[in-house]
Design an enzyme around this catalytic site. Structure first.
Site, PDB file in Angstrom:
ATOM      1  N   LYS A  48       4.184   8.014   5.897  1.00  0.00           N
ATOM      2  CA  LYS A  48       5.501   8.578   6.090  1.00  0.00           C
ATOM      3  C   LYS A  48       6.387   8.300   4.879  1.00  0.00           C
ATOM      4  O   LYS A  48       7.414   8.928   4.693  1.00  0.00           O
ATOM      5  CB  LYS A  48       6.158   7.947   7.335  1.00  0.00           C
ATOM      6  CG  LYS A  48       5.372   8.172   8.606  1.00  0.00           C
ATOM      7  CD  LYS A  48       5.977   7.342   9.747  1.00  0.00           C
ATOM      8  CE  LYS A  48       5.098   7.501  10.983  1.00  0.00           C
ATOM      9  NZ  LYS A  48       5.231   6.374  11.893  1.00  0.00           N
ATOM     10  N   GLU A 104       3.330  10.461  -3.649  1.00  0.00           N
ATOM     11  CA  GLU A 104       3.238   9.167  -2.955  1.00  0.00           C
ATOM     12  C   GLU A 104       4.462   8.314  -3.287  1.00  0.00           C
ATOM     13  O   GLU A 104       5.042   8.442  -4.372  1.00  0.00           O
ATOM     14  CB  GLU A 104       1.932   8.478  -3.380  1.00  0.00           C
ATOM     15  CG  GLU A 104       1.712   7.078  -2.860  1.00  0.00           C
ATOM     16  CD  GLU A 104       1.584   6.960  -1.338  1.00  0.00           C
ATOM     17  OE1 GLU A 104       2.452   7.489  -0.635  1.00  0.00           O
ATOM     18  OE2 GLU A 104       0.626   6.305  -0.883  1.00  0.00           O
ATOM     19  N   ASP A 105       4.849   7.463  -2.356  1.00  0.00           N
ATOM     20  CA  ASP A 105       6.046   6.639  -2.579  1.00  0.00           C
ATOM     21  C   ASP A 105       5.803   5.495  -3.546  1.00  0.00           C
ATOM     22  O   ASP A 105       6.598   5.253  -4.452  1.00  0.00           O
ATOM     23  CB  ASP A 105       6.600   6.106  -1.240  1.00  0.00           C
ATOM     24  CG  ASP A 105       5.557   5.364  -0.409  1.00  0.00           C
ATOM     25  OD1 ASP A 105       4.380   5.288  -0.826  1.00  0.00           O
ATOM     26  OD2 ASP A 105       5.912   4.853   0.668  1.00  0.00           O
ATOM     27  N   ASP A 108       0.547   0.019  -5.225  1.00  0.00           N
ATOM     28  CA  ASP A 108       0.530  -1.446  -5.349  1.00  0.00           C
ATOM     29  C   ASP A 108      -0.893  -1.862  -5.743  1.00  0.00           C
ATOM     30  O   ASP A 108      -1.237  -1.863  -6.922  1.00  0.00           O
ATOM     31  CB  ASP A 108       0.992  -2.027  -4.005  1.00  0.00           C
ATOM     32  CG  ASP A 108       1.085  -3.537  -4.019  1.00  0.00           C
ATOM     33  OD1 ASP A 108       0.997  -4.132  -5.097  1.00  0.00           O
ATOM     34  OD2 ASP A 108       1.260  -4.141  -2.940  1.00  0.00           O
ATOM     35  N   LYS A 136       3.883  -0.675  -8.850  1.00  0.00           N
ATOM     36  CA  LYS A 136       3.850  -2.137  -8.944  1.00  0.00           C
ATOM     37  C   LYS A 136       2.513  -2.489  -9.598  1.00  0.00           C
ATOM     38  O   LYS A 136       1.504  -2.600  -8.906  1.00  0.00           O
ATOM     39  CB  LYS A 136       3.917  -2.767  -7.548  1.00  0.00           C
ATOM     40  CG  LYS A 136       5.269  -2.661  -6.899  1.00  0.00           C
ATOM     41  CD  LYS A 136       5.495  -3.717  -5.822  1.00  0.00           C
ATOM     42  CE  LYS A 136       4.783  -3.413  -4.545  1.00  0.00           C
ATOM     43  NZ  LYS A 136       5.290  -4.228  -3.401  1.00  0.00           N
ATOM     44  N   PHE A 157       8.434  -6.906  -2.521  1.00  0.00           N
ATOM     45  CA  PHE A 157       8.332  -5.945  -1.432  1.00  0.00           C
ATOM     46  C   PHE A 157       9.666  -5.211  -1.298  1.00  0.00           C
ATOM     47  O   PHE A 157      10.703  -5.825  -1.063  1.00  0.00           O
ATOM     48  CB  PHE A 157       7.967  -6.633  -0.118  1.00  0.00           C
ATOM     49  CG  PHE A 157       7.597  -5.643   0.941  1.00  0.00           C
ATOM     50  CD1 PHE A 157       6.324  -5.102   0.988  1.00  0.00           C
ATOM     51  CD2 PHE A 157       8.531  -5.209   1.868  1.00  0.00           C
ATOM     52  CE1 PHE A 157       5.984  -4.151   1.941  1.00  0.00           C
ATOM     53  CE2 PHE A 157       8.205  -4.270   2.819  1.00  0.00           C
ATOM     54  CZ  PHE A 157       6.924  -3.745   2.850  1.00  0.00           C
ATOM     55  N   VAL A 158       9.628  -3.894  -1.480  1.00  0.00           N
ATOM     56  CA  VAL A 158      10.863  -3.115  -1.512  1.00  0.00           C
ATOM     57  C   VAL A 158      10.972  -2.186  -0.295  1.00  0.00           C
ATOM     58  O   VAL A 158       9.965  -1.804   0.299  1.00  0.00           O
ATOM     59  CB  VAL A 158      10.969  -2.276  -2.815  1.00  0.00           C
ATOM     60  CG1 VAL A 158      11.097  -3.178  -4.023  1.00  0.00           C
ATOM     61  CG2 VAL A 158       9.773  -1.337  -2.974  1.00  0.00           C
ATOM     62  N   ASP A 164       9.456   1.422   4.011  1.00  0.00           N
ATOM     63  CA  ASP A 164       9.855   0.696   5.214  1.00  0.00           C
ATOM     64  C   ASP A 164       9.370  -0.746   5.229  1.00  0.00           C
ATOM     65  O   ASP A 164       8.487  -1.133   4.477  1.00  0.00           O
ATOM     66  CB  ASP A 164       9.266   1.390   6.443  1.00  0.00           C
ATOM     67  CG  ASP A 164       7.758   1.154   6.562  1.00  0.00           C
ATOM     68  OD1 ASP A 164       7.030   1.447   5.589  1.00  0.00           O
ATOM     69  OD2 ASP A 164       7.309   0.649   7.608  1.00  0.00           O
ATOM     70  N   ARG A 170      13.913   3.001   6.135  1.00  0.00           N
ATOM     71  CA  ARG A 170      13.536   4.199   5.358  1.00  0.00           C
ATOM     72  C   ARG A 170      14.765   5.002   4.962  1.00  0.00           C
ATOM     73  O   ARG A 170      14.752   5.739   3.988  1.00  0.00           O
ATOM     74  CB  ARG A 170      12.608   5.102   6.178  1.00  0.00           C
ATOM     75  CG  ARG A 170      11.256   4.491   6.503  1.00  0.00           C
ATOM     76  CD  ARG A 170      10.344   5.560   7.098  1.00  0.00           C
ATOM     77  NE  ARG A 170       9.183   5.008   7.782  1.00  0.00           N
ATOM     78  CZ  ARG A 170       8.062   4.650   7.186  1.00  0.00           C
ATOM     79  NH1 ARG A 170       7.944   4.771   5.882  1.00  0.00           N
ATOM     80  NH2 ARG A 170       7.054   4.174   7.862  1.00  0.00           N
TER      81      ARG A 170
HETATM   82  P1  IMP Z   1      -1.605   0.018  -1.956  1.00  0.00           P
HETATM   83  O1  IMP Z   1      -2.753   0.614  -1.163  1.00  0.00           O
HETATM   84  O2  IMP Z   1      -1.701  -1.499  -1.991  1.00  0.00           O
HETATM   85  O3  IMP Z   1      -1.444   0.608  -3.315  1.00  0.00           O
HETATM   86  O4  IMP Z   1      -0.293   0.283  -1.142  1.00  0.00           O
HETATM   87  C1  IMP Z   1       0.228   1.540  -0.979  1.00  0.00           C
HETATM   88  C2  IMP Z   1       0.958   1.686   0.326  1.00  0.00           C
HETATM   89  O5  IMP Z   1       1.440   0.433   0.808  1.00  0.00           O
HETATM   90  C3  IMP Z   1       2.159   2.563   0.147  1.00  0.00           C
HETATM   91  O6  IMP Z   1       1.876   3.887   0.500  1.00  0.00           O
HETATM   92  C4  IMP Z   1       3.179   1.927   1.054  1.00  0.00           C
HETATM   93  O7  IMP Z   1       3.098   2.519   2.333  1.00  0.00           O
HETATM   94  C5  IMP Z   1       2.776   0.481   1.181  1.00  0.00           C
HETATM   95  N1  IMP Z   1       3.538  -0.411   0.270  1.00  0.00           N
HETATM   96  C6  IMP Z   1       3.116  -1.035  -0.841  1.00  0.00           C
HETATM   97  N2  IMP Z   1       4.085  -1.784  -1.397  1.00  0.00           N
HETATM   98  C7  IMP Z   1       5.172  -1.608  -0.604  1.00  0.00           C
HETATM   99  C8  IMP Z   1       6.537  -2.100  -0.680  1.00  0.00           C
HETATM  100  O8  IMP Z   1       6.953  -2.857  -1.570  1.00  0.00           O
HETATM  101  N3  IMP Z   1       7.357  -1.677   0.311  1.00  0.00           N
HETATM  102  C9  IMP Z   1       6.969  -0.832   1.309  1.00  0.00           C
HETATM  103  N4  IMP Z   1       5.716  -0.360   1.401  1.00  0.00           N
HETATM  104  C10 IMP Z   1       4.825  -0.737   0.454  1.00  0.00           C
END
Ligand code: IMP
Length: 187
Positions: A48, A104-105, A108, A136, A157-158, A164, A170
């Site tokens: 979302k 994508e938002d 990480d 990140k 963590f943002v 969210d 959000r």
């Molecule tokens: P990744 O798979 O570790 O790259 O994480 C990606 C997903 O984790 C994103 O689509 C977000 O939904 C969530 N996410 C990662 N870091 C944050 C953050 O700092 N705040 C909120 N959601 C995050």
């Protein structure tokens, strides 16, 4: 779970203001409009978190395009990636022969976007690129190409602007870091 109190009071630090977000998104949209001029473009929004970003981005894009949505499970209610990625909602349309831009938002570890990128790549799109608002880089576990990027941020963590914490925050217009006590009280 506590629901009282002002949303803004839960945020300790604003990392990216509303004005900075809007200015950068306008620049990205202009680049996309130039790069895909005369082509069939499909924006794939990852639900979302990316829906606020998509909504502003698409309204700044000046060329014809369509949108579709995918929902992926990554995090639970907390702040750590589960490492388990699966499709909760798939695309409504076929992407075979189409120019796909994944919106994508945040990236990480890269597990979520990496999974989506590989999965969509098997469906024979004409092209496949990514447009990510926040990067990140510190905790990256897998490499994913970032074709359009909004901002690089530190390993914090943002929340806000679609992102969210346990489903909350959000609707903030900026990207910020929660106070520690807010994280404890909102779960
Ligand atoms: P990744 O798979 O570790 O790259 O994480 C990606 C997903 O984790 C994103 O689509 C977000 O939904 C969530 N996410 C990662 N870091 C944050 C953050 O700092 N705040 C909120 N959601 C995050």
């Amino acid at each position: 779970m506590k629901t009282e109190g002002s949303l803004r009071d839960d945020v300790g630090e604003i990392l990216i203001t509303e004005e900075e977000l809007q200015a950068r998104i306008a620049e990205i949209a202009e680049a996309i409009s130039t790069d895909y001029q005369g082509q069939d473009l499909l924006l794939v929004c990852i639900l979302k978190g990316a829906m606020v970003f998509l909504s502003d981005l698409m309204r700044c894009i000046s060329i014809l395009h369509k949108i579709d949505f995918m929902a992926i499970s990554s995090y639970g209610a907390g702040t750590e990636t589960s490492g388990v990625v699966r499709i909760l909602k798939d695309l409504d349309v076929s992407i075979e022969g189409r120019n796909v831009l994944v919106v994508e938002d945040i990236i990480d570890t890269g597990l979520t976007l990496g999974y989506i990128f590989r999965n969509l790549g098997t469906r024979q799109p004409a092209s496949l690129r990514t447009c990510v608002l926040l990067n990140k880089p510190e905790r990256r576990l897998t490499t994913v190409p970032l074709d359009y990027l909004g901002f690089e941020i530190p390993d914090k963590f943002v929340v806000g602007y679609g992102l969210d914490y346990g489903g909350w925050y959000r609707n903030l217009r900026f990207v910020g870091v929660l106070k520690l006590e807010s994280m404890a009280s909102r779960i």
